[in-house]
Design a protein around this motif. Structure first.
Motif, PDB file in Angstrom:
ATOM      1  N   GLY A 195       0.044 -43.848  16.501  1.00 57.63           N
ATOM      2  CA  GLY A 195      -1.277 -43.832  17.108  1.00 57.63           C
ATOM      3  C   GLY A 195      -1.305 -44.060  18.600  1.00 57.63           C
ATOM      4  N   ALA A 196      -0.148 -44.257  19.227  1.00 63.50           N
ATOM      5  CA  ALA A 196      -0.071 -44.462  20.675  1.00 63.50           C
ATOM      6  C   ALA A 196       0.543 -43.232  21.328  1.00 63.50           C
ATOM      7  CB  ALA A 196       0.761 -45.699  21.001  1.00 63.50           C
ATOM      8  N   SER A 197       0.021 -42.851  22.504  1.00 63.31           N
ATOM      9  CA  SER A 197       0.500 -41.657  23.197  1.00 63.31           C
ATOM     10  C   SER A 197       0.651 -41.929  24.684  1.00 63.31           C
ATOM     11  CB  SER A 197      -0.473 -40.487  23.007  1.00 63.31           C
ATOM     12  OG  SER A 197      -0.590 -40.133  21.647  1.00 63.31           O
ATOM     13  N   THR A 198       1.587 -41.230  25.303  1.00 60.47           N
ATOM     14  CA  THR A 198       1.773 -41.299  26.750  1.00 60.47           C
ATOM     15  C   THR A 198       1.617 -39.906  27.337  1.00 60.47           C
ATOM     16  OG1 THR A 198       4.162 -40.921  26.593  1.00 60.47           O
ATOM     17  CG2 THR A 198       3.397 -43.211  26.525  1.00 60.47           C
ATOM     18  N   GLU A 199       1.369 -39.868  28.635  1.00 62.50           N
ATOM     19  CA  GLU A 199       1.257 -38.596  29.338  1.00 62.50           C
ATOM     20  C   GLU A 199       2.327 -38.538  30.421  1.00 62.50           C
ATOM     21  OE1 GLU A 199      -2.641 -37.744  30.744  1.00 62.50           O
ATOM     22  OE2 GLU A 199      -3.591 -38.010  28.777  1.00 62.50           O
ATOM     23  N   VAL A 200       3.447 -37.923  30.085  1.00 63.98           N
ATOM     24  CA  VAL A 200       4.525 -37.688  31.039  1.00 63.98           C
ATOM     25  C   VAL A 200       4.956 -36.237  30.892  1.00 63.98           C
ATOM     26  CG1 VAL A 200       5.331 -40.077  31.077  1.00 63.98           C
ATOM     27  CG2 VAL A 200       6.300 -38.483  29.421  1.00 63.98           C
ATOM     28  N   THR A 201       5.685 -35.750  31.874  1.00 64.37           N
ATOM     29  CA  THR A 201       6.075 -34.345  31.885  1.00 64.37           C
ATOM     30  C   THR A 201       7.320 -34.129  31.043  1.00 64.37           C
ATOM     31  OG1 THR A 201       5.210 -34.172  34.138  1.00 64.37           O
ATOM     32  CG2 THR A 201       6.623 -32.386  33.348  1.00 64.37           C
ATOM     33  N   THR A 202       7.194 -33.336  29.997  1.00 62.53           N
ATOM     34  CA  THR A 202       8.350 -32.915  29.210  1.00 62.53           C
ATOM     35  C   THR A 202       8.271 -31.404  29.031  1.00 62.53           C
ATOM     36  OG1 THR A 202       7.212 -33.289  27.099  1.00 62.53           O
ATOM     37  CG2 THR A 202       8.509 -35.121  27.993  1.00 62.53           C
ATOM     38  N   PHE A 203       9.407 -30.803  28.697  1.00 65.90           N
ATOM     39  CA  PHE A 203       9.492 -29.348  28.606  1.00 65.90           C
ATOM     40  C   PHE A 203       9.791 -28.873  27.188  1.00 65.90           C
ATOM     41  CE2 PHE A 203      10.156 -30.629  32.931  1.00 65.90           C
ATOM     42  CZ  PHE A 203       9.445 -29.693  33.667  1.00 65.90           C
ATOM     43  N   THR A 204      10.059 -29.812  26.297  1.00 67.20           N
ATOM     44  CA  THR A 204      10.084 -29.577  24.857  1.00 67.20           C
ATOM     45  C   THR A 204       9.348 -30.751  24.227  1.00 67.20           C
ATOM     46  OG1 THR A 204      12.220 -30.713  24.636  1.00 67.20           O
ATOM     47  CG2 THR A 204      12.277 -28.312  24.851  1.00 67.20           C
ATOM     48  N   GLU A 205       8.979 -30.623  22.965  1.00 67.09           N
ATOM     49  CA  GLU A 205       8.268 -31.718  22.298  1.00 67.09           C
ATOM     50  C   GLU A 205       9.240 -32.860  22.009  1.00 67.09           C
ATOM     51  OE1 GLU A 205       4.822 -30.592  19.591  1.00 67.09           O
ATOM     52  OE2 GLU A 205       6.219 -28.926  19.296  1.00 67.09           O
ATOM     53  N   LEU A 206       8.884 -34.075  22.478  1.00 71.07           N
ATOM     54  CA  LEU A 206       9.767 -35.233  22.395  1.00 71.07           C
ATOM     55  C   LEU A 206       8.981 -36.474  21.997  1.00 71.07           C
ATOM     56  CD1 LEU A 206      11.676 -34.838  25.801  1.00 71.07           C
ATOM     57  CD2 LEU A 206      12.583 -34.242  23.546  1.00 71.07           C
ATOM     58  N   VAL A 207       9.716 -37.477  21.511  1.00 68.36           N
ATOM     59  CA  VAL A 207       9.166 -38.811  21.322  1.00 68.36           C
ATOM     60  C   VAL A 207      10.251 -39.820  21.660  1.00 68.36           C
ATOM     61  CG1 VAL A 207       9.814 -39.018  18.866  1.00 68.36           C
ATOM     62  CG2 VAL A 207       7.864 -40.317  19.752  1.00 68.36           C
ATOM     63  N   ALA A 208       9.836 -40.972  22.222  1.00 70.69           N
ATOM     64  CA  ALA A 208      10.755 -42.079  22.472  1.00 70.69           C
ATOM     65  C   ALA A 208       9.952 -43.372  22.464  1.00 70.69           C
ATOM     66  CB  ALA A 208      11.483 -41.916  23.801  1.00 70.69           C
ATOM     67  N   ALA A 209      10.494 -44.395  21.794  1.00 68.91           N
ATOM     68  CA  ALA A 209       9.781 -45.669  21.684  1.00 68.91           C
ATOM     69  C   ALA A 209      10.765 -46.799  21.431  1.00 68.91           C
ATOM     70  CB  ALA A 209       8.756 -45.620  20.551  1.00 68.91           C
ATOM     71  N   GLU A 210      10.428 -47.977  21.946  1.00 72.64           N
ATOM     72  CA  GLU A 210      11.130 -49.217  21.618  1.00 72.64           C
ATOM     73  C   GLU A 210      10.353 -49.904  20.503  1.00 72.64           C
ATOM     74  OE1 GLU A 210      11.501 -53.647  23.512  1.00 72.64           O
ATOM     75  OE2 GLU A 210      11.736 -51.969  24.912  1.00 72.64           O
ATOM     76  N   ILE A 211      11.062 -50.342  19.464  1.00 72.04           N
ATOM     77  CA  ILE A 211      10.420 -50.957  18.301  1.00 72.04           C
ATOM     78  C   ILE A 211      11.087 -52.295  18.030  1.00 72.04           C
ATOM     79  CG2 ILE A 211       9.894 -50.690  15.846  1.00 72.04           C
ATOM     80  CD1 ILE A 211      10.405 -47.581  16.435  1.00 72.04           C
ATOM     81  N   THR A 212      10.289 -53.350  17.917  1.00 74.48           N
ATOM     82  CA  THR A 212      10.827 -54.674  17.604  1.00 74.48           C
ATOM     83  C   THR A 212      10.222 -55.181  16.303  1.00 74.48           C
ATOM     84  OG1 THR A 212       9.140 -55.710  19.003  1.00 74.48           O
ATOM     85  CG2 THR A 212      11.285 -55.288  20.001  1.00 74.48           C
ATOM     86  N   LEU A 213      11.051 -55.922  15.569  1.00 77.74           N
ATOM     87  CA  LEU A 213      10.647 -56.539  14.303  1.00 77.74           C
ATOM     88  C   LEU A 213      11.089 -57.995  14.292  1.00 77.74           C
ATOM     89  CD1 LEU A 213      11.747 -53.873  11.644  1.00 77.74           C
ATOM     90  CD2 LEU A 213       9.397 -54.651  12.016  1.00 77.74           C
ATOM     91  N   PRO A 214      10.285 -58.887  13.728  1.00 76.99           N
ATOM     92  CA  PRO A 214      10.753 -60.261  13.539  1.00 76.99           C
ATOM     93  C   PRO A 214      11.752 -60.322  12.389  1.00 76.99           C
ATOM     94  CG  PRO A 214       8.625 -59.980  12.503  1.00 76.99           C
ATOM     95  CD  PRO A 214       8.926 -58.681  13.201  1.00 76.99           C
ATOM     96  N   ALA A 215      12.447 -61.430  12.269  1.00 77.59           N
ATOM     97  CA  ALA A 215      13.352 -61.620  11.138  1.00 77.59           C
ATOM     98  C   ALA A 215      12.596 -61.395   9.835  1.00 77.59           C
ATOM     99  CB  ALA A 215      13.938 -63.026  11.173  1.00 77.59           C
ATOM    100  N   ALA A 216      13.212 -60.647   8.925  1.00 74.52           N
ATOM    101  CA  ALA A 216      12.663 -60.317   7.605  1.00 74.52           C
ATOM    102  C   ALA A 216      11.461 -59.376   7.666  1.00 74.52           C
ATOM    103  CB  ALA A 216      12.293 -61.578   6.823  1.00 74.52           C
ATOM    104  N   GLY A 217      11.132 -58.854   8.847  1.00 70.97           N
ATOM    105  CA  GLY A 217      10.004 -57.938   8.973  1.00 70.97           C
ATOM    106  C   GLY A 217      10.383 -56.514   8.596  1.00 70.97           C
TER     107      GLY A 217
END
Length: 332
Positions: free
Chosen positions: A177-199
């Motif tokens: 549900g989150a989006s950014t607006e940066v220049t790309t030339f093919t369809e891409l995704v990149a994200a940092e994901i954190t979880l707590p212990a046992a999450g």
């Protein structure tokens, strides 16, 4: 960041990839970034198993590296062609300068995206604000119709989202549900994901994408497959979601993905091209423009890589010697 290997492999890739039935583990190899106190990175792309995930063609994972021990990041002016560099930090600060006049600081939570296009040069230095450096350097191969665009640089904050137990920082494309607006030339995704212990978290994916999950802190179970720190988990096309589950320790991963590039690339040192002769020309132009080769050349007044000074107190980075044979596809 530059590929500082003195004898870099050539990587030739075609992107006709069958959907993966099960996540595949790609182990990292250690690569020192030069000098007596070299900072070591863990490289998972390109690898023997895989050379592309979507259009992503390079992944270096580094740190946390105490600057007092390694000397930090000192990367002299060096060239790139045919790609975008994606700089993402977990901690520390890096100063960026390039030949189109950009001067920026890479900081945690902010995307720094440099489009090399037909050619650019840049330098990277850790700053006194950095006690330790920790992050990833990623490259994206540009498709043929865009690989000769004029070079440019942009920076933008990431966008936060929460889903299940996870905190997601999206820095390219859209996820959860989150989006950014940066220049790309093919369809891409990149994200940092954190979880707590046992999450745990179930993230929706676009099934037409290939995806990779790089483990920074773990271990973590990725759709039923356990992966350790520095490992990359490849998910082929067809996956509609990925489930991440932490054990007794907190987890941090970087998720990348994109539609298959659909064409062949040849990657050597810091250049992405399409043929041996093209890469040879890139190298010759860099050596001449950086002052390592004084031989005259037609059209030498035009500089593919622009100003190579960058206010750097030292010499630019010379290109490695080419192998004695034509650059060829590497066995996978």
């Amino acid at each position: 960041m530059s590929n500082l290997e003195r004898d870099p492999d050539a990587t030739w890739s075609a992107t006709a990839v069958a959907p993966a039935r099960r996540p595949e583990i790609i182990e990292a190899r250690e690569v020192p970034l030069g000098g007596p106190r070299a900072m070591t990175v863990h490289r998972t792309l390109p690898s023997r198993e895989r050379t592309l995930i979507g259009a992503w063609c390079f992944i270096d994972h580094y740190g946390p590296s105490p600057v007092s021990e390694t000397g930090g990041m000192v990367v002299p002016p060096h060239p790139h062609t045919g790609l975008q560099t994606v700089s993402w930090l977990f901690s520390g600060e890096i100063e960026h300068r390039d030949s189109v006049g950009s001067h920026a600081f890479v900081r945690p939570g902010e995307l720094n995206l440099m489009t090399a296009g037909r050619g650019i040069s840049h330098s990277e230095m850790s700053t006194p604000a950095s006690d330790a450096l920790h992050g990833v350097q990623l490259w994206v191969a540009l498709p043929s119709e865009s690989r000769s665009v004029e070079p440019f640089f942009e920076t933008t904050p990431s966008v936060l989202a929460e889903i299940d137990d996870a905190l997601v920082r999206v820095f390219i494309g859209s996820l959860a549900g989150a989006s950014t607006e940066v220049t790309t030339f093919t369809e891409l995704v990149a994200a940092e994901i954190t979880l707590p212990a046992a999450g745990s978290v179930e993230l929706p994916l676009r099934p037409e994408f290939e995806h990779g999950v790089l483990v920074d802190a773990g271990p973590v179970t990725v759709s039923g497959v356990e992966a350790a720190r520095t490992e990359l988990v490849f998910l082929g096309q067809g996956a509609e979601s990925v489930r991440l589950s932490a054990g007794p320790e907190p987890v941090r991963v970087v998720l990348i993905g994109g539609v298959p590039l659909g064409e062949q690339i040849l990657m050597w040192w810091n250049f992405v091209g399409r043929s041996h002769d093209e890469v040879v020309d890139y190298r010759s132009e860099w050596q001449r423009e950086a002052g390592f080769d004084a031989s005259p050349a037609a059209g030498a007044a035009w500089r593919r890589f622009g100003d190579t000074d960058h206010h750097y107190e030292g010499t630019p980075l010379p290109a490695p010697e080419l192998p004695g044979v034509r650059l060829k596809p590497r066995a996978r």
